[in-house]
Design an enzyme around this catalytic site. Sequence first.
Site, short mmCIF file in Angstrom:
data_model
loop_
_atom_site.label_atom_id
_atom_site.label_comp_id
_atom_site.label_asym_id
_atom_site.label_seq_id
_atom_site.Cartn_x
_atom_site.Cartn_y
_atom_site.Cartn_z
N GLY A 7 0.81 -1.48 -0.32
CA GLY A 7 0.06 -0.32 0.03
C GLY A 7 0.80 1.61 -0.02
CE1 TYR B 108 -0.03 6.90 -10.61
CE2 TYR B 108 0.57 5.62 -12.87
CZ TYR B 108 0.85 6.20 -11.30
OH TYR B 108 1.77 6.40 -11.04
#
Length: 286
Positions: free
Chosen positions: A210, A246
Amino acid sequence: MALVSCGRLLPHSFPSPSISSSSPPRYPTLPLFLPRVLIPHRGGGSSRSGTLSTATGVGTCRTSQAIDLFPSVWPEVTVRDARLEDCWEVADTHCRCFFPDYTFPIDLVLRIDRFVGLLSGFSVPPGCMRTCLVAVTGSSVNDNLYIGCEDLKIGGFEGKFSINRGSVAGILTVDTVADFLPRKGPLRQRRTGIAYISNVAVREADRRRGIAKMLIAKAEARARSWGCRSMALHCDINNLVATRLYKGQGFKCIKVPDFAKWPEPKTSPALRFNFMMKLLTPNATP
Ligand SMILES: CC(=O)SCCNC(=O)CCNC(=O)[C@H](O)C(C)(C)COP(=O)(O)OP(=O)(O)OC[C@H]1O[C@@H](n2cnc3c(N)ncnc32)[C@H](O)[C@@H]1OP(=O)(O)O
């Protein structure tokens, strides 16, 4: 020396588009005592850009679940502005992620090129902002212990070194220079209000935890603080991992009109990019 961004070669040196800088007098240098964002870490595993994991379970897509189960196993990750003392590791992370196959002596030359560039390339056009964010693992909770001098400046960084700074696991550059955004009006003025993200890279050993998401979240907060209403980036069409990252963070592919000749990172002619954008809601908290 060519610069890598969006996963591939860019035309000029890494320097300018990297470390925190701005046009005086809006903000002078990298703040060494920035409020730190302490972010919970995520799962392990690794991947190469351009390939999507197909396996399931721990070590692939949702390793964060393992982290949630065994939080003490993984070091805390902090995202902050890059400092002088991070320069070599920023250059190293950049080269490792974007030129993983380069060997000695080219890899060393490349790192030195980036390193020197980071130390020297701080200028941005008047009114523009630029910063390099780093995700750091293993830093002390209190890293306000420094050696160095308050007044010393090296390439725009304060010449102080934190004793317990941790190690750089990921990097991201965000700016409002708008070099890779279409100009506006007959005078071809720079676009304003759009933060541009580049040089997103996480060391292989630290991927799938992450960290890239944390960097993007921090970049988003920074863009908001600069008054931006959206963020943009170019991503190699074949970089499926980055594209997925993204999209997961709310970026959408924008179709560039045919023959529009919008600026793009200058890489090999064979490379094609998705132009991606995300609108920023004004009062959302990062
Ligand atoms: C604008 C630019 O700079 S584009 C250039 C992007 N950079 C690169 O390609 C350099 C090489 N690659 C890397 O450094 C890393 O793989 C990055 C930066 C793309 C991702 O970094 P990570 O820290 O591993 O990403 P993170 O753990 O935050 O994962 C975020 C999301 O990305 C996607 N993702 C990341 N890695 C993978 C993978 N191996 N397989 C599938 N999806 C993946 C997932 O959607 C993931 O969300 P999820 O965990 O909820 O499923």
